[in-house]
Design a protein around this motif. Structure first.
Motif, PDB file in Angstrom:
ATOM      1  N   PRO A   1       0.823  -1.213   0.000  1.00  0.00           N
ATOM      2  CA  PRO A   1       0.000   0.000   0.000  1.00  0.00           C
ATOM      3  C   PRO A   1       0.857   1.262   0.000  1.00  0.00           C
ATOM      4  O   PRO A   1       1.946   1.287   0.578  1.00  0.00           O
ATOM      5  N   PRO A   2       0.376   2.328  -0.645  1.00  0.00           N
ATOM      6  CA  PRO A   2       1.156   3.571  -0.727  1.00  0.00           C
ATOM      7  C   PRO A   2       1.302   4.243   0.642  1.00  0.00           C
ATOM      8  O   PRO A   2       0.396   4.211   1.465  1.00  0.00           O
ATOM      9  N   LEU A   3       2.458   4.839   0.841  1.00  0.00           N
ATOM     10  CA  LEU A   3       2.707   5.628   2.045  1.00  0.00           C
ATOM     11  C   LEU A   3       2.536   7.116   1.766  1.00  0.00           C
ATOM     12  O   LEU A   3       2.154   7.878   2.648  1.00  0.00           O
ATOM     13  N   ASN A   4       2.833   7.521   0.543  1.00  0.00           N
ATOM     14  CA  ASN A   4       2.734   8.932   0.168  1.00  0.00           C
ATOM     15  C   ASN A   4       1.325   9.218  -0.329  1.00  0.00           C
ATOM     16  O   ASN A   4       1.093   9.535  -1.492  1.00  0.00           O
ATOM     17  N   ASP A   5       0.369   9.075   0.575  1.00  0.00           N
ATOM     18  CA  ASP A   5      -1.050   9.295   0.318  1.00  0.00           C
ATOM     19  C   ASP A   5      -1.539  10.306   1.352  1.00  0.00           C
ATOM     20  O   ASP A   5      -1.496  10.026   2.550  1.00  0.00           O
ATOM     21  N   PRO A   6      -1.971  11.487   0.936  1.00  0.00           N
ATOM     22  CA  PRO A   6      -2.320  12.545   1.891  1.00  0.00           C
ATOM     23  C   PRO A   6      -3.323  12.117   2.957  1.00  0.00           C
ATOM     24  O   PRO A   6      -3.166  12.489   4.125  1.00  0.00           O
TER      25      PRO A   6
ATOM     26  N   ILE B   1      -4.245  10.743   8.774  1.00  0.00           N
ATOM     27  CA  ILE B   1      -5.011  10.071   9.833  1.00  0.00           C
ATOM     28  C   ILE B   1      -4.218   9.026  10.607  1.00  0.00           C
ATOM     29  O   ILE B   1      -4.598   8.688  11.733  1.00  0.00           O
ATOM     30  N   VAL B   2      -3.129   8.510  10.037  1.00  0.00           N
ATOM     31  CA  VAL B   2      -2.393   7.481  10.773  1.00  0.00           C
ATOM     32  C   VAL B   2      -1.671   8.123  11.959  1.00  0.00           C
ATOM     33  O   VAL B   2      -0.967   9.129  11.801  1.00  0.00           O
TER      34      VAL B   2
ATOM     35  N   GLY C   1      -1.740  18.066   5.679  1.00  0.00           N
ATOM     36  CA  GLY C   1      -2.861  18.898   6.103  1.00  0.00           C
ATOM     37  C   GLY C   1      -3.723  18.200   7.134  1.00  0.00           C
ATOM     38  O   GLY C   1      -3.461  17.062   7.536  1.00  0.00           O
ATOM     39  N   GLN C   2      -4.764  18.871   7.568  1.00  0.00           N
ATOM     40  CA  GLN C   2      -5.658  18.322   8.576  1.00  0.00           C
ATOM     41  C   GLN C   2      -6.596  17.279   7.963  1.00  0.00           C
ATOM     42  O   GLN C   2      -6.998  17.400   6.808  1.00  0.00           O
ATOM     43  N   PRO C   3      -6.960  16.251   8.733  1.00  0.00           N
ATOM     44  CA  PRO C   3      -7.910  15.252   8.220  1.00  0.00           C
ATOM     45  C   PRO C   3      -9.253  15.901   7.908  1.00  0.00           C
ATOM     46  O   PRO C   3      -9.646  16.880   8.559  1.00  0.00           O
TER      47      PRO C   3
ATOM     48  N   VAL D   1     -14.007  12.214   8.987  1.00  0.00           N
ATOM     49  CA  VAL D   1     -13.276  11.031   8.543  1.00  0.00           C
ATOM     50  C   VAL D   1     -13.271   9.985   9.664  1.00  0.00           C
ATOM     51  O   VAL D   1     -13.083  10.312  10.825  1.00  0.00           O
ATOM     52  N   PRO D   2     -13.519   8.722   9.325  1.00  0.00           N
ATOM     53  CA  PRO D   2     -13.466   7.681  10.363  1.00  0.00           C
ATOM     54  C   PRO D   2     -12.080   7.605  10.993  1.00  0.00           C
ATOM     55  O   PRO D   2     -11.076   7.932  10.360  1.00  0.00           O
TER      56      PRO D   2
END
Length: 247
Positions: free
Chosen positions: A47-52, A57-58, A130-132, A136-137
């Motif tokens: 799975p991608p790590l460079n996903d905004p 959220i992580v 940025g902010q979630p 968002v769950p």
């Protein structure tokens, strides 16, 4: 002599840096992460790590724990030296700060390097996520009680799957027929046996942008789709987990 300063002394700047003292993100990521997560964190077998959305959220402690200890029942290894890996605590912190998009600095101490957050120091190469989004769950399930069983809960699980997933994965996760074969099947004990509940939750929220899977908040071609709630994501994960024993 061309590699030496006069009168023949080696230039200290040319001295190789020991592997356990490297704290440059590009080097650490390339040598430890790119093979699975892609050269720029967007396209690889994992799975991608460079996903905004994922980066937003992580939790930072979650990332640190995964890199330190790996993920059981997956190909993600433990990278911490104390767990048989090759990275020091400082090197792991560099990876964590960069993935989370937190500016930081490396402080050299007698006992070794320390990485601390510092808004005026090293800016993450992938920028800040940025902010979630509102609503968002949560990345992690909020309460174990949300997995309570019973016929009513099973009906809710089936309902949310039909609304959010069946269009791409079939009404029971068996996949959809395309080009003479079944594709996008997720009701597969092998796949589910290799995928933790937390990973399933992550996919339900962030999607898989590298595979064209949408996030919790959208469905292509359906402008009336309502974003999944925290409870609905929990219901989806519970349903998929219940399929692990099916043949």
């Amino acid at each position: 002599m061309t590699g030496c300063d006069l009168p023949g002394r080696p230039d200290p700047a040319d001295k190789p840096v020991p592997a356990d003292q490297v704290v440059e993100f590009g080097v650490l990521y390339r040598e430890n992460c790119a093979g699975c997560h892609g050269a720029d964190g967007k396209l690889g077998p994992a799975p991608p790590l460079n996903d905004p959305l994922f980066r937003a959220i992580v939790p930072e402690e979650e990332l640190e724990g995964i890199v330190t200890n790996g993920r059981k029942k997956t190909l993600m290894p433990a990278f911490a030296k104390e767990n048989g890996g090759v990275l020091t605590a400082a090197q792991i912190q560099v990876l964590v700060k960069e993935i989370k998009g937190i500016s930081y600095k490396v402080v050299e101490k007698k006992e070794g390097s320390e990485v601390v957050a510092d808004a005026a120091a090293i800016a993450p190469k992938w920028g800040t996520p940025g902010q979630p989004p509102n609503g968002v769950p949560s990345y992690r399930q909020q309460s174990a009680s949300l997995n309570a069983g019973g016929a009513d809960n099973k009906e809710k699980q089936d309902t949310v799957f039909a609304r959010a997933c069946a269009g791409c994965h079939g009404d029971h996760g068996q996949g959809i027929a395309k080009g003479g074969e079944m594709r996008r099947a997720i009701n597969d004990p092998v796949f589910l046996g290799l995928t933790s509940n937390q990973a399933l939750r992550r996919y339900a929220i962030t999607g898989r942008p590298d595979l064209g899977m949408p996030t919790y908040a959208e469905r292509p071609g359906n402008q009336d789709f309502k974003p999944l709630t925290d409870q609905e994501v929990t219901d989806l994960v519970a349903l998929l987990a219940s399929w692990r024993g099916e043949k």
